[in-house]
Write an enzyme that holds these catalytic residues in place. Structure first.
Site, mmCIF file in Angstrom:
data_model
loop_
_atom_site.group_PDB
_atom_site.id
_atom_site.type_symbol
_atom_site.label_atom_id
_atom_site.label_comp_id
_atom_site.label_asym_id
_atom_site.label_seq_id
_atom_site.Cartn_x
_atom_site.Cartn_y
_atom_site.Cartn_z
ATOM 1 N N LYS A 63 0.807 -1.223 0.000
ATOM 2 C CA LYS A 63 0.000 0.000 0.000
ATOM 3 C C LYS A 63 0.842 1.276 0.000
ATOM 4 O O LYS A 63 0.518 2.238 -0.661
ATOM 5 C CB LYS A 63 -0.915 -0.010 1.225
ATOM 6 C CG LYS A 63 -1.957 -1.122 1.118
ATOM 7 C CD LYS A 63 -3.228 -0.836 1.848
ATOM 8 C CE LYS A 63 -3.148 -1.150 3.307
ATOM 9 N NZ LYS A 63 -4.487 -1.279 3.909
ATOM 10 N N GLU A 110 -2.062 -1.214 9.662
ATOM 11 C CA GLU A 110 -1.422 -0.336 8.664
ATOM 12 C C GLU A 110 -2.282 0.898 8.403
ATOM 13 O O GLU A 110 -1.753 1.981 8.156
ATOM 14 C CB GLU A 110 -1.155 -1.122 7.367
ATOM 15 C CG GLU A 110 -0.019 -2.132 7.551
ATOM 16 C CD GLU A 110 0.152 -3.092 6.371
ATOM 17 O OE1 GLU A 110 -0.084 -2.692 5.232
ATOM 18 O OE2 GLU A 110 0.520 -4.252 6.623
ATOM 19 N N HIS A 155 -1.747 5.526 9.477
ATOM 20 C CA HIS A 155 -1.978 6.750 8.690
ATOM 21 C C HIS A 155 -2.714 7.825 9.494
ATOM 22 O O HIS A 155 -2.851 8.957 9.024
ATOM 23 C CB HIS A 155 -2.830 6.438 7.455
ATOM 24 C CG HIS A 155 -2.115 5.682 6.380
ATOM 25 N ND1 HIS A 155 -1.305 6.293 5.451
ATOM 26 C CD2 HIS A 155 -2.089 4.372 6.076
ATOM 27 C CE1 HIS A 155 -0.823 5.391 4.626
ATOM 28 N NE2 HIS A 155 -1.272 4.219 4.986
HETATM 29 P P1 NAD Z 1 -3.248 -10.530 8.554
HETATM 30 O O1 NAD Z 1 -2.659 -9.853 9.725
HETATM 31 O O2 NAD Z 1 -4.685 -10.974 8.658
HETATM 32 O O3 NAD Z 1 -2.388 -11.810 8.145
HETATM 33 C C1 NAD Z 1 -1.016 -11.761 7.956
HETATM 34 C C2 NAD Z 1 -0.491 -13.193 7.794
HETATM 35 O O4 NAD Z 1 0.926 -13.122 7.549
HETATM 36 C C3 NAD Z 1 -0.668 -14.075 9.013
HETATM 37 O O5 NAD Z 1 -1.043 -15.382 8.605
HETATM 38 C C4 NAD Z 1 0.737 -14.110 9.626
HETATM 39 O O6 NAD Z 1 0.988 -15.281 10.392
HETATM 40 C C5 NAD Z 1 1.584 -14.067 8.387
HETATM 41 N N1 NAD Z 1 2.966 -13.656 8.669
HETATM 42 C C6 NAD Z 1 3.390 -12.601 9.404
HETATM 43 N N2 NAD Z 1 4.740 -12.575 9.444
HETATM 44 C C7 NAD Z 1 5.181 -13.644 8.713
HETATM 45 C C8 NAD Z 1 6.454 -14.174 8.394
HETATM 46 N N3 NAD Z 1 7.581 -13.603 8.824
HETATM 47 N N4 NAD Z 1 6.530 -15.290 7.628
HETATM 48 C C9 NAD Z 1 5.411 -15.900 7.189
HETATM 49 N N5 NAD Z 1 4.162 -15.441 7.447
HETATM 50 C C10 NAD Z 1 4.050 -14.335 8.212
HETATM 51 O O7 NAD Z 1 -3.034 -9.550 7.279
HETATM 52 P P2 NAD Z 1 -4.121 -9.086 6.230
HETATM 53 O O8 NAD Z 1 -5.065 -8.147 6.912
HETATM 54 O O9 NAD Z 1 -4.629 -10.266 5.500
HETATM 55 O O10 NAD Z 1 -3.242 -8.143 5.240
HETATM 56 C C11 NAD Z 1 -2.198 -8.637 4.440
HETATM 57 C C12 NAD Z 1 -1.580 -7.503 3.633
HETATM 58 O O11 NAD Z 1 -2.476 -7.064 2.612
HETATM 59 C C13 NAD Z 1 -1.253 -6.258 4.448
HETATM 60 O O12 NAD Z 1 0.066 -5.851 4.195
HETATM 61 C C14 NAD Z 1 -2.226 -5.220 3.935
HETATM 62 O O13 NAD Z 1 -1.742 -3.892 3.955
HETATM 63 C C15 NAD Z 1 -2.445 -5.647 2.516
HETATM 64 N N6 NAD Z 1 -3.689 -5.097 1.961
HETATM 65 C C16 NAD Z 1 -3.638 -4.419 0.793
HETATM 66 C C17 NAD Z 1 -4.783 -3.872 0.245
HETATM 67 C C18 NAD Z 1 -4.735 -3.146 -1.073
HETATM 68 O O14 NAD Z 1 -5.789 -2.798 -1.622
HETATM 69 N N7 NAD Z 1 -3.580 -2.901 -1.653
HETATM 70 C C19 NAD Z 1 -6.012 -3.994 0.915
HETATM 71 C C20 NAD Z 1 -6.041 -4.724 2.085
HETATM 72 C C21 NAD Z 1 -4.880 -5.282 2.613
#
Ligand code: NAD
Length: 328
Positions: free
Chosen positions: A121, A191, A195
């Site tokens: 993002k 995240e 902001h």
């Molecule tokens: P979440 O917190 O629900 O899940 C994160 C996952 O990553 C968990 O399973 C965790 O165990 C795993 N993880 C963390 N550290 C790790 C490591 N070192 N090795 C392996 N696995 C690891 O996250 P989420 O809410 O699903 O979001 C994921 C990403 O998607 C975020 O970075 C978020 O900003 C991004 N996102 C982007 C948009 C967009 O439109 N661009 C929208 C929503 C979310």
């Protein structure tokens, strides 16, 4: 694309699990590996999202009796799978901003080749990804960064909408996200909190889950985001569409209600060759969830990245440079 491609998802949180569900309904992509921070699961014949029926949100996929293994370095285990994986979607948290770029560098340093996408993002994070272009080219990785919804689908829509104009003067992205339970999307919400006024990335990363819940309670469950540091700006600038300073991103995230608090849209204003000033608007359907818009786009761009790889084009591209293909 004729043969079925083997896919790994890094991260088994809100987006990662929803991405597995999405792949259940796709024929061209087969989920073969998924990891979280404590373990990974691998099955060359394919993993169904039903594996999550018995794994609560905070429990690792490493506990799966048939396909799972706990690990101190689950990312390293996925790298070890090597040529068994054709494409990777990184659904990992990105706090701090260098986290996902550092993971991608590990794949390049190991000499892995294939297609990758992320849903990064922040502008600063996408800039770090762009710096990896040479490493990824050398390894044979075709990578599309900023391939979620915003940035991602909406940045690509802005690049398309810009075609009516000879000069783009303003791009505004305003998104509505509704999720019933913030704990399903911990990284996304942390995240977003980073902001808000009075917060930054380090502070949001250090917050306990109780502190996040208390902060959301104080705000009636809603985060109102203005002038975010979102990579749509640098991506549209790199694509030659508009100066980054003319791109504004904001929105409302409701963490108590799955209904979108406001429709998600991108408006592109500009001047046409024949002297008119106008605005093109692209609005997402209110029933499309954050997970549908992010993951659909990330896999669409993963297919685009595979196409680029087939043409011998490695390196880092952004969603604003390319259109996502459609995964059947
Ligand atoms: P979440 O917190 O629900 O899940 C994160 C996952 O990553 C968990 O399973 C965790 O165990 C795993 N993880 C963390 N550290 C790790 C490591 N070192 N090795 C392996 N696995 C690891 O996250 P989420 O809410 O699903 O979001 C994921 C990403 O998607 C975020 O970075 C978020 O900003 C991004 N996102 C982007 C948009 C967009 O439109 N661009 C929208 C929503 C979310």
């Amino acid at each position: 694309m004729s043969s079925v491609k083997n896919i790994a998802i890094l991260g088994a949180g809100g987006l990662g699990r929803a991405a597995a569900q999405l792949l259940d309904q796709k024929e061209e992509f087969r989920l073969v590996a998924i990891c979280d921070h404590e373990g990974y699961a691998y099955c060359p014949a394919g993993l169904s999202s039903r594996i999550f029926d018995d794994i609560p949100v905070m429990t690792t996929v490493g506990t799966l009796s048939e396909f799972g293994a706990r690990s101190d370095d689950p990312i390293g285990e996925i790298i070890e799978l090597g040529a068994a994986i054709d494409g990777i979607f990184l659904a990992l948290p990105n706090l701090p901003s260098e986290f996902i770029p550092s993971i991608v560098k590990r794949f390049a340093d190991a000499g892995w080749s294939g297609a990758m996408t992320d849903a990064l993002k922040r502008t600063s994070a996408v800039k770090l990804m762009m710096e990896l272009d040479g490493d990824l080219k050398a390894s044979g990785i075709s990578y599309v960064t900023g391939a979620g919804c915003t940035p991602g689908l909406l940045s690509a829509a802005a690049a398309l909408a810009a075609q009516s104009f000879v000069e783009v003067t303003d791009v505004e992205i305003y998104f509505g996200v509704g999720i019933a339970n913030w704990e399903s999307y911990r990284a996304t919400i942390r995240e977003d909190i980073a902001h808000m006024d009075g917060f930054d990335v380090a502070k949001a990363k250090a917050m306990t889950n109780d502190e996040v819940a208390a902060e959301l309670d104080r705000r009636g469950g809603k985060l109102e985001l203005v002038d975010m540091e979102h990579a749509d700006d640098i991506m549209l600038e790199l694509a030659g569409v508009v100066d980054a300073s003319k791109v504004r991103v904001g929105g409302i995230v409701d963490t108590w209600n799955a209904k979108k608090p406001v429709s998600t849209r991108v408006t592109v204003t500009g001047r046409t060759f024949d002297g008119a000033t106008s605005t093109n608007t692209f609005t997402l359907g209110d029933e499309t969830s954050m997970a549908a818009n992010v993951n659909g786009t990330a896999f669409g761009y993963l297919k685009t990245a595979m196409w680029l790889g087939g043409l011998g084009a490695g390196g880092v591209f952004t969603a604003a440079d390319l259109m996502p293909r459609f995964v059947k």
